[in-house]
Scaffold this active site. Structure first.
Site, PDB file in Angstrom:
ATOM      1  CG  ASN A   1       4.736   3.960   2.881  1.00 55.19           C
ATOM      2  OD1 ASN A   1       5.772   3.306   2.816  1.00 55.19           O
ATOM      3  ND2 ASN A   1       3.570   3.420   3.168  1.00 55.19           N
TER       4      ASN A   1
ATOM      5  CG  HIS B   1       8.107   1.366  -1.983  1.00 56.65           C
ATOM      6  ND1 HIS B   1       7.659   0.136  -2.402  1.00 56.65           N
ATOM      7  CD2 HIS B   1       7.007   2.132  -1.829  1.00 56.65           C
ATOM      8  CE1 HIS B   1       6.343   0.159  -2.513  1.00 56.65           C
ATOM      9  NE2 HIS B   1       5.928   1.362  -2.166  1.00 56.65           N
TER      10      HIS B   1
ATOM     11  CG  HIS C   1       1.912  -1.819   5.876  1.00 57.03           C
ATOM     12  ND1 HIS C   1       1.121  -2.054   4.782  1.00 57.03           N
ATOM     13  CD2 HIS C   1       1.460  -2.663   6.843  1.00 57.03           C
ATOM     14  CE1 HIS C   1       0.235  -3.000   5.071  1.00 57.03           C
ATOM     15  NE2 HIS C   1       0.433  -3.378   6.325  1.00 57.03           N
TER      16      HIS C   1
ATOM     17  NE  ARG D   1       2.354  -5.274   2.892  1.00 55.48           N
ATOM     18  CZ  ARG D   1       1.168  -5.664   2.437  1.00 55.48           C
ATOM     19  NH1 ARG D   1       0.678  -6.836   2.796  1.00 55.48           N
ATOM     20  NH2 ARG D   1       0.483  -4.897   1.629  1.00 55.48           N
TER      21      ARG D   1
ATOM     22  NE  ARG E   1       4.535  -8.359   1.323  1.00 55.18           N
ATOM     23  CZ  ARG E   1       3.423  -8.357   0.587  1.00 55.18           C
ATOM     24  NH1 ARG E   1       3.280  -7.477  -0.388  1.00 55.18           N
ATOM     25  NH2 ARG E   1       2.486  -9.233   0.811  1.00 55.18           N
TER      26      ARG E   1
ATOM     27  CD  GLU F   1      -0.045   1.779   5.285  1.00 56.65           C
ATOM     28  OE1 GLU F   1       0.570   2.819   4.996  1.00 56.65           O
ATOM     29  OE2 GLU F   1      -0.244   0.857   4.486  1.00 56.65           O
TER      30      GLU F   1
ATOM     31  CB  THR G   1      -2.764  -1.481   0.833  1.00 59.99           C
ATOM     32  OG1 THR G   1      -1.655  -1.546   1.718  1.00 59.99           O
ATOM     33  CG2 THR G   1      -4.039  -1.579   1.603  1.00 59.99           C
TER      34      THR G   1
ATOM     35  CD  GLU H   1      -3.845   6.849   3.879  1.00 59.75           C
ATOM     36  OE1 GLU H   1      -3.326   6.658   4.996  1.00 59.75           O
ATOM     37  OE2 GLU H   1      -3.310   6.495   2.805  1.00 59.75           O
TER      38      GLU H   1
ATOM     39  CG  HIS I   1      -2.646   2.940  -2.363  1.00 55.12           C
ATOM     40  ND1 HIS I   1      -2.443   2.409  -3.594  1.00 55.12           N
ATOM     41  CD2 HIS I   1      -2.132   2.051  -1.485  1.00 55.12           C
ATOM     42  CE1 HIS I   1      -1.854   1.231  -3.477  1.00 55.12           C
ATOM     43  NE2 HIS I   1      -1.635   1.002  -2.205  1.00 55.12           N
TER      44      HIS I   1
END
Ligand code: PXP
Length: 374
Positions: free
Chosen positions: A136, A139, A172, A174, A178, A199, A230, A280, A320
């Site tokens: 992922n 970040h 992801h 969103r 963000r 995602e 999340t 998941e 996660h």
């Protein structure tokens, strides 16, 4: 195209789309229509070959399946697409072996009985190699958005992750944008060579973007504006109707759906019932546990939930909070197909570089022993 074999017998399996299956149906069967499955037995083509003499022919032939029709049928039957594919493969295999329901009513009955018999013996095969690592890169975008500029670019990060051996890229998108932006996902769609997993929350705007983007899969997650990340799995039971509607839309576009769920068999059962292909399992509580006792408890919940999902025929992923300490134990579960990891890898990359951070995580996953063989 997949070449499969058992006991010296071989067959080829081609998973394709409606356009190609229609063309094959037209060319080889004179039927100008798409269909769910075609079988082309090999045996008939070489039965007269004198060179083979009495030799037993172990090449069974080709099975061709349209994944688009498989999804549509799964939607109509309210079935998981894996279940539909199992049936189509079994049906195609029996045709290769000479069964034909179109020949007579009696023959149809014989074929359906055999189908039921074979399907009742189906046991999903467990992974015997290391789980895949999907990374992922949200970040990286978080750091970029801190200054609102162009650096660092999550698209470049994804390429480095793939070069270092990642099997997939997760982002992801969103609602509040963000970190990941629309520009990122469209560029990633063009550049990702492994698998792009989008995602997302199941809201209308993002669903429409996903349908336009055509990622390799989507993972539905709960999304709250105030949360830092999340925070837990979807409440599939409470949101059953809304999620089922989203699954139907994605299946109509041949996009497989994963649902991010807590390690709770009741949630997993409903995810299965409304047509998810993957779940998941949320590993956050296992990773955040403060004592060994709590961690063991949380691990056993993940382990049994993964087992439950696997036995339902779902493909099971986990993710996660996983880091360089907590990943090995989860990677040792033979039910888990893929791990989705972001924060720990991007954080380590600050000190070691991204390629090393990915390779270090791959080494941990590769070193994890599979504890439970079938
Ligand atoms: N899986 C899901 C569903 C997530 O929401 C996240 C975080 O975006 C991850 C995996 C990756 O978690 P982490 O960044 O803690 O590795």
């Amino acid at each position: 195209m997949l070449n499969c074999g058992y006991n010296g017998y071989h067959l080829s399996l081609l998973i394709t789309n409606d356009t190609e299956i229609r063309e094959l149906n037209r060319r080889y069967r004179n039927k100008d229509a798409s269909t769910n499955v075609l079988s082309f037995p090999f045996r008939e083509a070489i039965i007269d070959d004198p060179a083979l003499g009495q030799q037993e022919i172990k090449e069974l032939g080709d099975i061709v399946i349209s994944i688009e029709t498989a999804y549509n049928e799964a939607n109509q039957l309210e079935q998981n697409v894996n279940t539909r594919l199992q049936w189509l493969i079994t049906h195609g295999l029996l045709h290769l072996l000479g069964y034909d329901h179109e020949r007579s009513e009696k023959e149809a009955e014989r074929m359906y009985k055999k189908e039921e018999e074979l399907l009742s013996k189906y046991i999903p095969s467990r992974r015997t190699t290391m789980p895949k690592l999907a990374i992922n890169v949200d970040h990286v975008a978080t750091i970029r958005q801190a200054r609102g500029g162009k650096e660092p670019d999550p698209v470049s990060a994804a390429a480095i992750c793939e070069l270092a051996g990642a099997s997939g890229i997760v982002v992801h998108l969103r609602e509040d944008r963000r970190h990941i932006q629309d520009r990122d996902i469209y560029l990633l769609r063009e550049t990702v060579k492994t698998k792009l997993n989008l995602e997302m929350g199941a809201n209308k705007e993002i669903i429409n973007i996903a349908l336009d983007l055509q990622p390799d899969m989507v993972t539905l997650v709960p999304e709250k504006r105030q949360e830092l990340t999340t925070e837990g799995g979807l409440d599939v039971i409470a949101e059953r109707k809304k999620l089922a509607k989203a699954v139907k839309k994605f299946h109509a576009a041949s996009i497989p759906v994963s649902m991010f769920v807590d390690p709770d068999p009741d949630q997993i059962q409903v995810a299965h019932d409304i047509g998810a292909t993957f779940v998941e399992i949320h590993t956050g509580r296992y990773c955040d546990a403060m004592s060994e006792k709590d961690r063991n408890h949380e691990f056993s919940l993940v382990e049994s939930a993964a087992e439950f999902a696997f036995n339902l025929g779902l493909v099971v992923n986990g993710g996660h909070g996983l880091d360089y300490q907590t990943t090995a134990r989860i990677a040792s579960l033979s039910t888990i197909d893929e791990l989705s990891i972001g924060h720990a890898i991007i954080s380590r990359a600050v000190f070691t570089g991204l390629e090393t951070a990915v390779r270090d995580m791959q080494a941990i996953i590769a070193g994890a022993q599979i504890q439970a063989y079938y």
